[in-house]
Design an enzyme around this catalytic site. Sequence first.
Site, mmCIF file in Angstrom:
data_model
loop_
_atom_site.group_PDB
_atom_site.id
_atom_site.type_symbol
_atom_site.label_atom_id
_atom_site.label_comp_id
_atom_site.label_asym_id
_atom_site.label_seq_id
_atom_site.Cartn_x
_atom_site.Cartn_y
_atom_site.Cartn_z
ATOM 1 N N HIS A 27 0.547 -8.636 -0.003
ATOM 2 C CA HIS A 27 -0.462 -9.675 -0.223
ATOM 3 C C HIS A 27 0.010 -11.098 0.123
ATOM 4 O O HIS A 27 -0.793 -11.895 0.593
ATOM 5 C CB HIS A 27 -1.020 -9.610 -1.661
ATOM 6 N N ASP A 79 -0.040 -2.330 -1.340
ATOM 7 C CA ASP A 79 0.520 -3.687 -1.383
ATOM 8 C C ASP A 79 2.025 -3.701 -1.133
ATOM 9 O O ASP A 79 2.778 -4.371 -1.841
ATOM 10 C CB ASP A 79 0.193 -4.354 -2.725
ATOM 11 N N GLY A 84 6.151 -16.939 -6.728
ATOM 12 C CA GLY A 84 7.235 -16.843 -5.748
ATOM 13 C C GLY A 84 8.094 -15.614 -5.949
ATOM 14 O O GLY A 84 8.845 -15.214 -5.056
ATOM 15 N N ASN A 85 7.990 -14.983 -7.137
ATOM 16 C CA ASN A 85 8.751 -13.762 -7.412
ATOM 17 C C ASN A 85 8.200 -12.542 -6.665
ATOM 18 O O ASN A 85 8.916 -11.563 -6.457
ATOM 19 C CB ASN A 85 8.740 -13.430 -8.902
ATOM 20 N N SER A 86 6.929 -12.579 -6.312
ATOM 21 C CA SER A 86 6.305 -11.407 -5.703
ATOM 22 C C SER A 86 7.113 -10.906 -4.519
ATOM 23 O O SER A 86 7.484 -11.671 -3.623
ATOM 24 C CB SER A 86 4.887 -11.743 -5.218
ATOM 25 N N LEU A 118 -2.514 17.951 1.791
ATOM 26 C CA LEU A 118 -2.750 19.360 1.496
ATOM 27 C C LEU A 118 -3.892 19.922 2.334
ATOM 28 O O LEU A 118 -3.921 21.108 2.667
ATOM 29 C CB LEU A 118 -3.092 19.540 0.012
ATOM 30 N N GLY A 119 -4.853 19.069 2.657
ATOM 31 C CA GLY A 119 -6.007 19.533 3.420
ATOM 32 C C GLY A 119 -7.081 20.148 2.546
ATOM 33 O O GLY A 119 -7.641 21.203 2.873
ATOM 34 N N VAL A 120 -7.378 19.504 1.420
ATOM 35 C CA VAL A 120 -8.434 19.993 0.531
ATOM 36 C C VAL A 120 -9.449 18.886 0.273
ATOM 37 O O VAL A 120 -9.116 17.703 0.302
ATOM 38 C CB VAL A 120 -7.864 20.483 -0.825
#
Length: 333
Positions: free
Chosen positions: A71, A101, A183-185, A237-239
Amino acid sequence: MFNSALNFDKYITKTIKQNLPSIVGIFALKPIEKPISDITVIKIKNEYFEKIGNSSGFIVDRSGLVATNYHPISNRKLVYKIFWNEVFYDCALFHYDDVNDIAILKLQTTNKKPLPTLKLGDATKISLGETVVAIGNVLDEFQKTVSKGIISGLSRYVKTDSSYKGTLEYKGLIQTDAAINPGNSGGPLINLKGEVIGITTLAVSGVENIGLAIPINPIKKIIRDLKSFGAVKHVSLGVRYIIVDETAKRTYNLPVDFGAFIIYGSSQSGVMEGSLAQKYGIKEGDIILEINNNRIDHKHPINEFLKDICLGDSIKLKILRDQKEIVVKVNFN
């Protein structure tokens, strides 16, 4: 592990010291022709930039791959620079996942020497009350600021507004009372083994000491895939399914109120042709109750469990079929 409070403090100090060299600042900048008095201007070489924002990141590979949040770097109209060892470096967006994110940047340097990296841990093995350290660049003025706290909550779910995706849903977050400041993000949340267990992402406003971090495991998968294949491989998985809750239980007359109900009787098959689900015998009408002993529900759908899975990994499914529970092991080879 610790014989006294003094030894505990020394261990924390050691953990911080060994990880600080891998922390970077990330600056969001807008090119300008000349300095203007009422804005924050940064000069890099012979170019001038208006500072729009800043965040944090950490080096995860010796070639210069940097993990961070997506972000703060989502505005494609801006220029982004990595600030490391008191020098601004160009960078490239190597990979991003705007749903979860997270992003990987490539620090571009002509230095052939391997860069210092952080060791990535396993967020599935953390415990409430465990001591953690958050490191980041607060307000860009306080580089490599350290805060200490504990893990105060697990598997948190929050919704927040984002600048690039409207409402953003975070699932499985780690809660900590270590200070998470502007600023920590994108900075690391580190345990006392010196391992990164999360990416500090946001602080909850209106209350004190509630910070949230994205578990590190998706980043481990991304780095592993980038090294092995040059791209991130997503498994499936394809479901086709619906999450079972009280409403679905009543509507379809199901025996449980959780799990993933494989649909049937519709124009599209609940088990896709040629999929792993078909290979391993999963059938329409099955209810997948658990993946690796973790219950499936609205906050924990199938895709949430598969996002950390790499090619070659295996998972264990607990399936309810005809009133009987069966276990199926699926290998993503």
